[in-house]
Design an enzyme around this catalytic site. Structure first.
Site, mmCIF file in Angstrom:
data_model
loop_
_atom_site.group_PDB
_atom_site.id
_atom_site.type_symbol
_atom_site.label_atom_id
_atom_site.label_comp_id
_atom_site.label_asym_id
_atom_site.label_seq_id
_atom_site.Cartn_x
_atom_site.Cartn_y
_atom_site.Cartn_z
ATOM 1 N N ASP A 113 -40.629 10.198 126.653
ATOM 2 C CA ASP A 113 -40.526 11.591 126.189
ATOM 3 C C ASP A 113 -41.404 11.763 124.956
ATOM 4 O O ASP A 113 -41.785 10.774 124.310
ATOM 5 C CB ASP A 113 -39.074 11.952 125.830
ATOM 6 C CG ASP A 113 -38.928 13.429 125.465
ATOM 7 O OD1 ASP A 113 -39.269 14.283 126.304
ATOM 8 O OD2 ASP A 113 -38.518 13.746 124.334
ATOM 9 N N SER A 114 -41.725 13.006 124.634
ATOM 10 C CA SER A 114 -42.481 13.279 123.413
ATOM 11 C C SER A 114 -41.693 12.875 122.173
ATOM 12 O O SER A 114 -42.260 12.705 121.102
ATOM 13 C CB SER A 114 -42.815 14.767 123.346
ATOM 14 O OG SER A 114 -41.616 15.509 123.339
ATOM 15 N N GLY A 126 -44.850 20.620 123.187
ATOM 16 C CA GLY A 126 -44.736 21.944 123.817
ATOM 17 C C GLY A 126 -45.740 22.978 123.350
ATOM 18 O O GLY A 126 -45.993 23.963 124.042
ATOM 19 N N CYS A 185 -39.856 14.351 130.251
ATOM 20 C CA CYS A 185 -40.310 15.425 129.371
ATOM 21 C C CYS A 185 -40.936 16.472 130.286
ATOM 22 O O CYS A 185 -41.855 16.160 131.054
ATOM 23 C CB CYS A 185 -41.346 14.870 128.397
ATOM 24 S SG CYS A 185 -42.173 16.133 127.407
ATOM 25 N N ASN A 186 -40.422 17.686 130.212
ATOM 26 C CA ASN A 186 -40.940 18.739 131.086
ATOM 27 C C ASN A 186 -42.391 19.066 130.774
ATOM 28 O O ASN A 186 -43.189 19.320 131.667
ATOM 29 C CB ASN A 186 -40.089 19.995 130.951
ATOM 30 C CG ASN A 186 -38.726 19.811 131.573
ATOM 31 O OD1 ASN A 186 -38.545 20.039 132.748
ATOM 32 N ND2 ASN A 186 -37.759 19.349 130.787
ATOM 33 N N THR A 187 -42.724 19.064 129.480
ATOM 34 C CA THR A 187 -44.078 19.440 129.084
ATOM 35 C C THR A 187 -45.086 18.424 129.621
ATOM 36 O O THR A 187 -46.122 18.795 130.188
ATOM 37 C CB THR A 187 -44.170 19.546 127.551
ATOM 38 O OG1 THR A 187 -43.062 20.332 127.088
ATOM 39 C CG2 THR A 187 -45.458 20.192 127.117
ATOM 40 N N GLU A 189 -35.039 18.941 116.543
ATOM 41 C CA GLU A 189 -35.652 17.795 115.840
ATOM 42 C C GLU A 189 -35.235 17.769 114.369
ATOM 43 O O GLU A 189 -35.095 16.713 113.777
ATOM 44 C CB GLU A 189 -37.189 17.886 115.912
ATOM 45 C CG GLU A 189 -37.777 17.654 117.302
ATOM 46 C CD GLU A 189 -38.004 16.185 117.626
ATOM 47 O OE1 GLU A 189 -38.327 15.410 116.725
ATOM 48 O OE2 GLU A 189 -37.828 15.824 118.811
ATOM 49 N N CYS A 229 -36.097 21.993 129.361
ATOM 50 C CA CYS A 229 -36.645 21.165 128.274
ATOM 51 C C CYS A 229 -35.541 20.196 127.900
ATOM 52 O O CYS A 229 -34.385 20.603 127.736
ATOM 53 C CB CYS A 229 -37.027 22.026 127.075
ATOM 54 S SG CYS A 229 -37.456 21.027 125.619
ATOM 55 N N THR A 230 -35.913 18.931 127.773
ATOM 56 C CA THR A 230 -34.891 17.898 127.575
ATOM 57 C C THR A 230 -34.227 17.962 126.198
ATOM 58 O O THR A 230 -33.213 17.316 125.981
ATOM 59 C CB THR A 230 -35.512 16.508 127.788
ATOM 60 O OG1 THR A 230 -36.669 16.388 126.942
ATOM 61 C CG2 THR A 230 -35.922 16.321 129.227
ATOM 62 N N HIS A 231 -34.796 18.732 125.282
ATOM 63 C CA HIS A 231 -34.149 18.916 123.976
ATOM 64 C C HIS A 231 -33.001 19.937 124.030
ATOM 65 O O HIS A 231 -32.120 19.913 123.188
ATOM 66 C CB HIS A 231 -35.162 19.434 122.944
ATOM 67 C CG HIS A 231 -36.030 18.381 122.354
ATOM 68 N ND1 HIS A 231 -36.968 17.696 123.074
ATOM 69 C CD2 HIS A 231 -36.101 17.894 121.083
ATOM 70 C CE1 HIS A 231 -37.591 16.847 122.274
ATOM 71 N NE2 HIS A 231 -37.089 16.953 121.069
HETATM 72 N N1 DGL Z 1 -38.634 17.492 125.418
HETATM 73 C C1 DGL Z 1 -39.874 18.091 125.842
HETATM 74 C C2 DGL Z 1 -39.707 18.831 127.161
HETATM 75 O O1 DGL Z 1 -38.830 18.569 127.911
HETATM 76 C C3 DGL Z 1 -40.454 19.055 124.864
HETATM 77 C C4 DGL Z 1 -40.424 18.684 123.446
HETATM 78 C C5 DGL Z 1 -41.742 18.913 122.789
HETATM 79 O O2 DGL Z 1 -42.177 20.063 122.626
HETATM 80 O O3 DGL Z 1 -42.323 17.892 122.454
HETATM 81 O O4 DGL Z 1 -40.462 19.703 127.479
#
Ligand code: DGL
Length: 274
Positions: A10-11, A43, A73-75, A158, A192-194
């Site tokens: 993940d990011s 993102g 990570c979706n992005t 974050e 988004c995983t966050h």
């Molecule tokens: N967790 C990332 C996602 O699922 C995005 C977080 C980021 O912007 O780095 O898209």
């Protein structure tokens, strides 16, 4: 053949919400987690940058001995996965596999909706890529997808501001904007995983008749099905139940913050990517 851990990328911290569910469903495997915290958020970054950072991370996993890497990570899944699968893997090693989170989510999201109107919340990068609209349409062509980018949400998470006046403000604002675009939505995907970390606030500002769907369980079930369908890959996955964590950021910061996402104390090592 040496048996290998499964890589989870993940990011930053968000992928830990996915790893948590994967570990619950498939505890027997060894997992290696890498968060690119030093370069997050992804993102708001352009295609080239997200692709380059993700490829560097994938190569790092391969150098650690992983043959199967999940972009949790979706992005990164939206912006880098296809190019890595189509252009890079054939040159690196045809036996390596990299999977993402958008396709498995798209395969099932339509089953949650009765009204056939689904809202997708994601980073600016994920929303602009249109990946969810394109992928969901392949499996559920009669579903109307409405997207809303929530650029402030990752920073709120974050920066440990999930329970704050800012979180209330930005969560309410984006939920209201999404439902204003389509008031028939009965299912909202946290793309988004966050975002699962903001679930309490999201629920507070979402009408009770709307289901809110997080991806963790979906990805865990999909990985389980994938390993059943590919016994030769499953056979190469080591099974000692170990979890090892790496971050490109400060490991003390990571350890302090990561338990929020993972639900347990973590002792991460720092890694420097090129
Ligand atoms: N967790 C990332 C996602 O699922 C995005 C977080 C980021 O912007 O780095 O898209």
């Amino acid at each position: 053949m040496i048996k290998q851990p499964i890589g989870i990328f993940d990011s930053g911290y968000g992928g830990l919400t996915i790893l948590k569910e994967i570990v619950e469903t498939l505890p027997q495997y060894d997992y290696l987690y890498l968060g690119d915290n030093a370069r997050a958020p992804y993102g708001i970054k352009d295609f080239e940058t997200v692709y380059e950072y993700t490829l560097q991370s994938v190569k790092w996993f391969f150098n650690q001995g992983c043959s199967l890497v999940i972009l949790a990570c979706n992005t990164a899944s939206a912006k880098a996965l296809r190019t890595i699968q189509q252009n890079d893997l054939p040159n690196i090693d045809i036996n390596k596999r990299v999977l993402g989170v958008i396709r498995p989510t798209s395969e099932v999201i339509g089953t949650f909706s009765k009204s056939k109107h689904v809202g997708v919340l994601g980073t600016t990068g994920t929303v602009q890529s249109n990946s969810y609209v394109i992928e969901i349409d392949k499996f559920f062509p009669h579903i109307t997808i409405t997207q809303e980018a929530c650029p402030e949400w990752v920073s709120l998470v974050e920066n440990n501001q999930c329970a704050s006046a800012e979180a209330d403000h930005y969560v309410k604002m984006h939920i209201d904007q999404l439902l204003k675009k389509d008031n028939n939505i009965d299912t909202i995907l946290l793309g988004c995983t966050h975002y699962p970390l903001l679930l309490n606030t999201i629920q507070q500002y979402t009408p009770k008749n709307i289901s809110i769907v997080s991806q963790g369980k979906i990805i865990a079930n999909s990985l389980q099905a994938y390993l059943t369908r590919h016994p030769q890959i499953e056979l190469n996955c080591s099974k000692n139940g170990s979890r090892t964590f790496f971050t490109t950021g400060d490991s003390t910061d990571f350890n302090n913050h990561a338990s929020l996402f993972y639900g347990e104390q973590i002792a991460a090592n720092q890694v420097i990517l090129p």
